[in-house]
Write a protein that holds these residues in place. Structure first.
Motif, PDB file in Angstrom:
ATOM      1  N   MET A 105      -6.862  21.023  -9.285  1.00  0.00           N
ATOM      2  CA  MET A 105      -7.276  21.604  -8.394  1.00  0.00           C
ATOM      3  C   MET A 105      -8.394  21.636  -6.820  1.00  0.00           C
ATOM      4  SD  MET A 105      -7.570  25.957  -8.061  1.00  0.00           S
ATOM      5  CE  MET A 105      -6.180  26.581  -8.835  1.00  0.00           C
ATOM      6  N   VAL A 106      -9.241  21.100  -7.438  1.00  0.00           N
ATOM      7  CA  VAL A 106     -10.713  20.574  -7.149  1.00  0.00           C
ATOM      8  C   VAL A 106      -9.789  19.719  -5.969  1.00  0.00           C
ATOM      9  CG1 VAL A 106     -12.868  19.377  -6.800  1.00  0.00           C
ATOM     10  CG2 VAL A 106     -12.376  21.278  -8.311  1.00  0.00           C
ATOM     11  N   GLU A 107      -9.094  18.399  -6.625  1.00  0.00           N
ATOM     12  CA  GLU A 107      -8.417  17.383  -6.038  1.00  0.00           C
ATOM     13  C   GLU A 107      -7.689  17.849  -5.058  1.00  0.00           C
ATOM     14  OE1 GLU A 107      -8.494  13.689  -4.614  1.00  0.00           O
ATOM     15  OE2 GLU A 107     -10.371  14.360  -6.385  1.00  0.00           O
ATOM     16  N   THR A 108      -6.361  18.822  -5.240  1.00  0.00           N
ATOM     17  CA  THR A 108      -6.003  19.102  -4.159  1.00  0.00           C
ATOM     18  C   THR A 108      -6.151  19.777  -2.971  1.00  0.00           C
ATOM     19  OG1 THR A 108      -4.181  19.684  -6.164  1.00  0.00           O
ATOM     20  CG2 THR A 108      -4.200  20.193  -4.027  1.00  0.00           C
ATOM     21  N   TYR A 141       0.668  19.025   4.497  1.00  0.00           N
ATOM     22  CA  TYR A 141       0.212  20.112   4.706  1.00  0.00           C
ATOM     23  C   TYR A 141      -0.962  20.035   4.595  1.00  0.00           C
ATOM     24  CZ  TYR A 141       4.843  21.123   2.390  1.00  0.00           C
ATOM     25  OH  TYR A 141       6.296  20.606   2.248  1.00  0.00           O
ATOM     26  N   GLN A 142      -1.322  21.195   4.805  1.00  0.00           N
ATOM     27  CA  GLN A 142      -3.232  21.309   5.043  1.00  0.00           C
ATOM     28  C   GLN A 142      -3.423  22.630   4.786  1.00  0.00           C
ATOM     29  OE1 GLN A 142      -4.143  20.527   9.044  1.00  0.00           O
ATOM     30  NE2 GLN A 142      -5.422  18.913   8.817  1.00  0.00           N
ATOM     31  N   LEU A 143      -4.927  22.629   4.542  1.00  0.00           N
ATOM     32  CA  LEU A 143      -5.845  24.115   4.699  1.00  0.00           C
ATOM     33  C   LEU A 143      -6.173  24.788   6.031  1.00  0.00           C
ATOM     34  CD1 LEU A 143      -8.272  23.858   1.757  1.00  0.00           C
ATOM     35  CD2 LEU A 143      -6.473  25.500   1.585  1.00  0.00           C
ATOM     36  N   ASP A 144      -6.301  25.758   6.266  1.00  0.00           N
ATOM     37  CA  ASP A 144      -6.482  26.613   7.240  1.00  0.00           C
ATOM     38  C   ASP A 144      -7.996  25.882   7.774  1.00  0.00           C
ATOM     39  OD1 ASP A 144      -4.115  27.932   7.945  1.00  0.00           O
ATOM     40  OD2 ASP A 144      -4.876  29.737   7.533  1.00  0.00           O
ATOM     41  N   TYR A 196       3.780  23.330  -5.926  1.00  0.00           N
ATOM     42  CA  TYR A 196       3.696  24.083  -5.032  1.00  0.00           C
ATOM     43  C   TYR A 196       3.057  25.562  -5.821  1.00  0.00           C
ATOM     44  CZ  TYR A 196       6.769  21.846  -2.501  1.00  0.00           C
ATOM     45  OH  TYR A 196       7.749  20.513  -1.987  1.00  0.00           O
ATOM     46  N   ARG A 197       2.885  25.685  -6.719  1.00  0.00           N
ATOM     47  CA  ARG A 197       2.402  26.463  -7.424  1.00  0.00           C
ATOM     48  C   ARG A 197       0.950  26.212  -7.267  1.00  0.00           C
ATOM     49  NH1 ARG A 197       4.431  24.368 -13.072  1.00  0.00           N
ATOM     50  NH2 ARG A 197       6.547  24.538 -12.811  1.00  0.00           N
ATOM     51  N   ILE A 198       0.371  25.508  -7.249  1.00  0.00           N
ATOM     52  CA  ILE A 198      -1.274  24.875  -6.785  1.00  0.00           C
ATOM     53  C   ILE A 198      -1.039  25.746  -5.621  1.00  0.00           C
ATOM     54  CG2 ILE A 198      -2.896  23.388  -6.342  1.00  0.00           C
ATOM     55  CD1 ILE A 198      -1.707  21.805  -8.362  1.00  0.00           C
ATOM     56  N   PHE A 199      -0.227  25.673  -4.669  1.00  0.00           N
ATOM     57  CA  PHE A 199      -0.402  26.112  -2.792  1.00  0.00           C
ATOM     58  C   PHE A 199      -0.069  27.498  -2.762  1.00  0.00           C
ATOM     59  CE2 PHE A 199       1.691  22.389  -0.020  1.00  0.00           C
ATOM     60  CZ  PHE A 199       0.756  21.342  -1.228  1.00  0.00           C
ATOM     61  N   GLU A 232       1.413  12.568  -2.227  1.00  0.00           N
ATOM     62  CA  GLU A 232       0.141  12.201  -2.156  1.00  0.00           C
ATOM     63  C   GLU A 232      -0.866  12.932  -3.088  1.00  0.00           C
ATOM     64  OE1 GLU A 232      -1.290  10.100   2.227  1.00  0.00           O
ATOM     65  OE2 GLU A 232      -1.458  12.230   1.601  1.00  0.00           O
ATOM     66  N   ILE A 233      -0.299  13.603  -3.244  1.00  0.00           N
ATOM     67  CA  ILE A 233      -0.716  15.066  -4.171  1.00  0.00           C
ATOM     68  C   ILE A 233      -0.570  14.301  -5.359  1.00  0.00           C
ATOM     69  CG2 ILE A 233      -1.260  17.405  -4.953  1.00  0.00           C
ATOM     70  CD1 ILE A 233      -0.640  18.151  -1.863  1.00  0.00           C
TER      71      ILE A 233
END
Length: 335
Positions: free
Chosen positions: A16-19, A73-76, A46-49, A33-34
């Motif tokens: 999760m940290v790496e993602t 994909y990117q975080l806000d 997708y579950r991590i998302f 890449e993930i």
């Protein structure tokens, strides 16, 4: 990257940290890449998302490069936390901090624990509520045991003063209670590092009158005076190498040992690293011989004695004789 067991919480936390780190980049990340940089399968991404969205970290699709076919994909933008002091903390860093918080070890009950708690109270003010609740759960996944741990609640000032002296290279005068001859001794030291062993906090320091590195138990320091005299860190000194060379906390002359363990103890012995230089020789009866080079002969003797008849010192001869004498004396006591 090798795939970890799915039920390993530590592995899941690392993934999760790496993602989060990958999604926090300006260019974001593709699913490929993930997968390439973690131990998860494509469907797990997708579950991590979804998990990130539940704790207040929504993931959105971003604009891919002109030649790219895969979605990115990117975080806000809120993925970087800004404090009033202009310092920044990313969510993956916060995640890692909470994981470490669960194992304060020997610092429980000291000023260090109080400071850590205060820092996390401040951190909680700028974390999304869902994220904060999940992080609190991570902080309690590992429960440190207090059994046989020493109490450091009364030596906060000593720990603080030693930390200051180490960071600023200051020579100190200490009064220390020696268990060897049961008396207080006063001498000059150059404090170098703290290290933890079996619930105890110890100090690596250069003792001026011996011109050598010694180990002091922090709770046995009766008084400490920081002088204005400064010292230079010992050239070429590697604390990790020194700690690896000892069986526990005594750094004396290295010696070679051969110890046979019964079949009932063999698997336990083989699953651990007892010395930097070690090897195992399997016996036809299921026993195992541990061959190692280490220091701290008295510590090795106490360790062997703790196994009772399940351990037998083969070499060195002097250690074998000492262990035999201890068992003979114990047998006489029980007669």
């Amino acid at each position: 990257m090798p795939k970890r067991e799915k039920d390993c919480w530590a592995g899941q936390l690392v993934d999760m940290v790496e993602t989060v780190k990958l999604l926090s980049r300006p260019q974001g990340a593709t699913i490929a890449e993930i997968v390439a940089n973690t131990s998860v399968e494509r469907r797990t991404v997708y579950r991590i998302f979804k998990a990130l969205e539940r704790i207040g970290l929504p993931v959105h699709e971003t604009v891919a490069g002109f030649m790219e076919r895969q979605k990115r994909y990117q975080l806000d933008e809120g993925s970087v936390l800004k404090t009033p002091n202009l310092a920044t903390l990313t969510f993956d860093e916060a995640l890692s901090l909470y994981a470490l918080r669960g194992n304060l070890g020997v610092y429980q009950g000291t000023m260090i624990e109080e400071s850590v708690d205060a820092a996390f109270r401040k951190l909680g003010l700028i974390l999304p509520p869902g994220f904060r609740r999940m992080m609190e759960r991570y902080a309690t996944l590992f429960i440190p045991t207090a059994k046989a741990a020493k109490d450091y609640s009364g030596v906060q000032e000593t720990i603080d003063d030693l930390s200051f002296a180490m960071l600023n290279g200051k020579v100190c005068t200490v009064t220390y209670h020696s268990f060897y001859d049961d008396r207080d001794k006063t001498f000059t030291i150059q404090p170098l590092h703290f290290f933890e062993r079996d619930g105890g906090l110890y100090l690596l320091c250069m003792v001026a009158r011996f011109s050598s590195i010694r180990t002091l138990a922090v709770e046995r320091i009766r008084s400490l005076d920081i002088s204005e005299q400064e010292f230079d860190y010992p050239e070429g000194f590697d604390p990790h190498e020194l700690l690896d060379s000892a069986f526990n906390i005594i750094f004396d002359e290295p010696f070679d040992a051969r110890i046979r363990f019964s079949p009932g103890q063999a698997r336990y012995i083989k699953e651990r690293r007892w010395a930097k230089d070690q090897e195992f020789i399997d016996g036809v009866d299921g026993s195992v011989v541990l061959v190692m080079r280490t220091s701290g002969r008295d510590e090795v003797k106490r360790w062997v004695l703790s196994f009772g008849s399940a351990a037998e010192v083969l070499e060195p001869a002097e250690l074998r004789a000492e262990v035999k004498q201890e068992f003979e004396a114990a047998a006489r006591r029980y007669d």
